[in-house]
Write an enzyme that holds these catalytic residues in place. Structure first.
Site, PDB file in Angstrom:
ATOM      1  CG  ASP A   1      -5.573  19.107  34.143  1.00 16.49           C
ATOM      2  OD1 ASP A   1      -6.788  19.109  33.860  1.00 16.49           O
ATOM      3  OD2 ASP A   1      -5.061  18.278  34.934  1.00 16.49           O
TER       4      ASP A   1
ATOM      5  CG  ASP B   1      -0.271  20.414  42.817  1.00 20.88           C
ATOM      6  OD1 ASP B   1      -1.485  20.574  43.001  1.00 20.88           O
ATOM      7  OD2 ASP B   1       0.465  19.753  43.580  1.00 20.88           O
TER       8      ASP B   1
ATOM      9  CE1 TYR C   1     -15.629  15.985  43.323  1.00 21.68           C
ATOM     10  CE2 TYR C   1     -17.801  15.002  43.553  1.00 21.68           C
ATOM     11  CZ  TYR C   1     -16.902  15.766  42.838  1.00 21.68           C
ATOM     12  OH  TYR C   1     -17.289  16.332  41.640  1.00 21.68           O
TER      13      TYR C   1
END
Ligand code: 15L
Length: 261
Positions: free
Chosen positions: A32, A49, A133
Site C-alpha cells: 500500500d 506507490d 473513477y
C-alpha cells in the site's frame, strides 16, 4: 494455496483480504502507499506507490496471483486518477506479465454507474462510467482484456457493487456484495483452471439486483447471500436527490452533475 500479492492492503477491503488469505496463502505480500497494519503476522510488507513501476515489478516477483485492490477508491480529480488508477494498474499488469501471475482486479459498479436503476444489465453491455473513477475502472477492464489477448495474462475483473459487512441503505439492497461472497468469488478465481479473462458482477444474489449474466461459467461458487432480509429496515432509506436515485451509481452519478434536465 499460492504466493499472493495484495495491492491496497491497508484499505478496508485490503485488510479483510489480508486476514482472509493469511493462513491460506503459502506466501503473502501486502502493499500500500499508506503504512500497513501489523496484522496479519508473517506477511511481507511493501510500502510503495503503484505509480513506481520498478517497485511494482519488484513486489510482484515470484507471486502467482495479484489481488489488485490498490488505487483511489472513489472519485478524485483526473490527474490523481491518472496516476494511481491508470498508470498504477498498467504497472500491475506489466508485473503480472513479468511474473506469470494472474490478476484479480477490484473493478466497480461505477464503470456502469450511468445506467438507470430500471435497467437490468448483462456484463456485455457497454460501460457507462459515472466519473473519472468509473472511467478508470472501465479502462482497466479493457487493459485486462488486452493483456489477455496479447500476452496471455489471466485475470478476473470483479465489478464490485457495495462490499460491506451489511447493506446500509435502499440502494445497497441492489448493490450489496457480502464479504464472504467476495472471498468465495476470489478463491474461485484463484482456483479456476483455466481462468482466462473474465468480467464478473461483484454482488450477492440480491432479489433487487440490477446485474444478470456474466462470465462465471465454470467457477466453483457457493450459493450467495441476498440483501432482502434487510429490506424492511432499509427500503425507506433513500436520498432526496433525484439524480442519485435515478442512476445505478447513486451519489457518484449526482456528484458534479450539471445537466439541464
Ligand atoms: C465503490 O466503487 C467505492 O469504492 C465504494 O466506496 C462504494 O462507494 C461503492 O463503490 C458503491 O457504489 O457503493
Amino acid at each position: 494455496m499460492t504466493a499472493i500479492l495484495i495491492t491496497g492492503a491497508a484499505g478496508f477491503l485490503g485488510q479483510h483480504l489480508a486476514q482472509h488469505f493469511a493462513d491460506k496463502a503459502e506466501r503473502l505480500v501486502l502493499s500500500d502507499i499508506k503504512p500497513l497494519p501489523e496484522e496479519p503476522a508473517g506477511a511481507e510488507r511493501v510500502q510503495a506507490d503503484l505509480g513506481d513501476k520498478q517497485a511494482v515489478l519488484e513486489m510482484a516477483r515470484e507471486v502467482d496471483a495479484i489481488l489488485h485492490f490498490g488505487g483511489l477508491p472513489v472519485e478524485y480529480p483526473f490527474e490523481e486518477i491518472l496516476h494511481a488508477n491508470l498508470r498504477g494498474s498498467y504497472h500491475v499488469f506489466e508485473a503480472a506479465r513479468a511474473s506469470g501471475a494472474r490478476v484479480i482486479f477490484a473493478s466497480s459498479n461505477h464503470a456502469i454507474g450511468y445506467y438507470e436503476r430500471s435497467q437490468r444489465l448483462d456484463v456485455a453491455d457497454p460501460p457507462m462510467p459515472d466519473g473519472f473513477y468509473g472511467l478508470s475502472k472501465a479502462y482497466v477492464e479493457l487493459l485486462a482484456r488486452t493483456y489477455w489477448m496479447k500476452h496471455g495474462v489471466e485475470s478476473a475483473s470483479l465489478r464490485i457493487g457495495s462490499a460491506l459487512p451489511e447493506p446500509r441503505d435502499a440502494r445497497n439492497l441492489s448493490t450489496w456484495f457480502a464479504l464472504p461472497d467476495m472471498m468465495a468469488m476470489i478463491e474461485a478465481c484463484l482456483a479456476a483452471q483455466p481462468l482466462g479473462c473474465r468480467l464478473l458482477w461483484g454482488a450477492s444474489a440480491n432479489s433487487r439486483g440490477w446485474w444478470g449474466r456474466d462470465d462465471r461459467d465454470g467457477l466453483d461458487l457457493p450459493p450467495f447471500d441476498d440483501a432482502e432480509r434487510f429490506a424492511a429496515a432499509l427500503e425507506a432509506k433513500v436520498t432526496d436527490d433525484p439524480v442519485n436515485e435515478r442512476y445505478q451509481g447513486g451519489s457518484f452519478a449526482s456528484d458534479g452533475y450539471d445537466r439541464a434536465e
